[in-house]
Design a protein around this motif. Sequence first.
Motif, mmCIF file in Angstrom:
data_model
loop_
_atom_site.group_PDB
_atom_site.id
_atom_site.type_symbol
_atom_site.label_atom_id
_atom_site.label_comp_id
_atom_site.label_asym_id
_atom_site.label_seq_id
_atom_site.Cartn_x
_atom_site.Cartn_y
_atom_site.Cartn_z
ATOM 1 N N LEU A 101 -2.106 12.191 7.440
ATOM 2 C CA LEU A 101 -3.107 12.112 6.198
ATOM 3 C C LEU A 101 -2.613 12.622 4.866
ATOM 4 O O LEU A 101 -2.646 12.160 3.891
ATOM 5 C CB LEU A 101 -4.341 12.284 6.360
ATOM 6 N N ARG A 102 -2.154 13.936 4.913
ATOM 7 C CA ARG A 102 -1.912 14.680 3.624
ATOM 8 C C ARG A 102 -0.640 13.922 3.023
ATOM 9 O O ARG A 102 -0.798 13.880 1.899
ATOM 10 C CB ARG A 102 -1.603 16.205 4.219
ATOM 11 N N PRO A 103 0.499 13.725 3.688
ATOM 12 C CA PRO A 103 1.289 12.812 2.911
ATOM 13 C C PRO A 103 1.136 11.491 2.393
ATOM 14 O O PRO A 103 1.651 11.026 1.396
ATOM 15 C CB PRO A 103 2.595 12.824 4.015
ATOM 16 N N LEU A 104 -0.145 11.110 2.764
ATOM 17 C CA LEU A 104 -0.609 9.641 2.527
ATOM 18 C C LEU A 104 -1.423 9.563 1.469
ATOM 19 O O LEU A 104 -2.312 8.471 1.234
ATOM 20 C CB LEU A 104 -0.820 8.669 3.749
ATOM 21 N N VAL A 105 -1.738 10.677 0.685
ATOM 22 C CA VAL A 105 -3.116 10.693 -0.210
ATOM 23 C C VAL A 105 -2.816 9.851 -1.240
ATOM 24 O O VAL A 105 -1.486 9.807 -1.698
ATOM 25 C CB VAL A 105 -3.332 12.207 -0.573
ATOM 26 N N ASN A 106 -3.835 9.101 -1.780
ATOM 27 C CA ASN A 106 -3.676 7.963 -2.724
ATOM 28 C C ASN A 106 -2.781 6.904 -2.382
ATOM 29 O O ASN A 106 -2.362 6.137 -3.423
ATOM 30 C CB ASN A 106 -3.306 8.697 -4.189
ATOM 31 N N GLN A 107 -2.288 6.655 -1.175
ATOM 32 C CA GLN A 107 -1.436 5.517 -0.805
ATOM 33 C C GLN A 107 -2.605 4.338 -0.453
ATOM 34 O O GLN A 107 -3.741 4.595 -0.344
ATOM 35 C CB GLN A 107 -0.713 5.710 0.447
ATOM 36 N N PRO A 108 -2.066 3.075 -0.556
ATOM 37 C CA PRO A 108 -2.846 2.089 -0.285
ATOM 38 C C PRO A 108 -3.533 2.165 0.983
ATOM 39 O O PRO A 108 -2.990 2.646 2.001
ATOM 40 C CB PRO A 108 -1.918 0.858 -0.220
ATOM 41 N N ASP A 109 -4.483 1.341 1.233
ATOM 42 C CA ASP A 109 -5.445 1.476 2.595
ATOM 43 C C ASP A 109 -4.687 0.980 3.754
ATOM 44 O O ASP A 109 -4.761 1.477 4.662
ATOM 45 C CB ASP A 109 -6.824 0.859 2.404
ATOM 46 N N ILE A 110 -3.745 0.011 3.459
ATOM 47 C CA ILE A 110 -3.152 -0.466 4.621
ATOM 48 C C ILE A 110 -1.920 0.427 5.222
ATOM 49 O O ILE A 110 -1.614 0.379 6.286
ATOM 50 C CB ILE A 110 -2.596 -1.931 4.087
ATOM 51 N N ILE A 111 -1.617 1.219 4.040
ATOM 52 C CA ILE A 111 -0.760 2.408 4.774
ATOM 53 C C ILE A 111 -1.438 3.085 5.783
ATOM 54 O O ILE A 111 -0.906 3.576 6.864
ATOM 55 C CB ILE A 111 -0.009 3.236 3.579
ATOM 56 N N LEU A 112 -2.464 3.875 5.352
ATOM 57 C CA LEU A 112 -3.381 4.568 6.178
ATOM 58 C C LEU A 112 -3.823 4.074 7.411
ATOM 59 O O LEU A 112 -3.856 4.436 8.757
ATOM 60 C CB LEU A 112 -4.745 5.123 5.450
ATOM 61 N N PHE A 113 -3.974 2.511 7.264
ATOM 62 C CA PHE A 113 -4.511 1.717 8.685
ATOM 63 C C PHE A 113 -3.399 1.710 9.423
ATOM 64 O O PHE A 113 -3.396 1.932 10.768
ATOM 65 C CB PHE A 113 -4.843 0.293 8.165
ATOM 66 N N MET A 114 -2.126 1.265 9.139
ATOM 67 C CA MET A 114 -1.024 1.289 9.985
ATOM 68 C C MET A 114 -0.670 2.657 10.696
ATOM 69 O O MET A 114 -0.257 2.679 11.794
ATOM 70 C CB MET A 114 0.262 0.553 9.298
#
Length: 318
Positions: A101-114
């Motif tokens: 999660l920490r490297p993906l802060v403020n990334q699009p939701d689809i990135i977190l979902f994947m």
Amino acid sequence: MDLLSQIFVEPFALMVEMPDLLVQTLWEGFVSGVLYALIALGFVLIFKASGVFNFAQGIMVVFSALTLVGFYAMGVPAILALVLAIGVMFVLAWTVERVVLRPLVNQPDIILFMATFGLTYFLIGFGELVFGGEPKQMITDELFLPTGATEFDLGGGYVRIQHLDVAAAVIASIMIAVLGVFFSKTRIGRALRAVADSHKAALSVGISLNQIWVIVWFAAGVVALVTGIMWGARSDVSFALQIIALKALPVLILGGFTSIPGAIVGGLIIGLGEKIGEFYWGPVVGGGIETWFAYVIALIFLLFRPQGLFGEKIIERV
């Protein structure tokens, strides 16, 4: 005419003629509904914190239950094994926050979902490597969960209540109530809602995304462990349990992805609906209603009320 009678007359006549079967069906549906709501609660907590559907929640149910059984198989006493399993879920939450999660802060939701997809398959592979792929038996007696059943007469028939189902319904209801109050009335709960609205806004007012995500993922992990214990006690602990966990998706569509009361209501609708449909209308369609009823209801809600019964309407200006 016979088909119309089988659909609109005979099921209701059977309910009146055999009230014991109706009560038995309603009870089994209620227990399933409460457990579905508990599963959905894990999804709701993470969705409220990140705005992303956590596809890994299903495998977290399996992994946590396998961890508990695995510690016990190593000779650890049952209660200590439970404590250690909770500790493992905390380590998992901390690791997910740091590595995923920490490297993906403020990334699009689809990135977190994947990213939750990747976490799912990592836990499947790691779980099979450590625990093996064969089903395990839940340590029901060792955890002091009740066994046996009570029967009582009703309308000339008998209603059978499994003591384990009573315990499952009570424990799940208490956990849902406690978490609901915790995340709606406490400072952490308010911070959680702020994070769900906007990561940038939450950071600007001093809310630590890292701490919130660890807390939420740990809470979801504890929910997954309790769910795995209850479902595993009713059958076995195996990787097939993650399929049951995905029943939370139609529950969330019914209740709303951000609503804890919605998870409860949606779970009860699905649990009661599929049991009643299977018993009373199953013979008309050849059975198997429990496998698809939830998804048909979800499809109907998507067509007419996509935000769910308790979900928030999203209004976007264009």
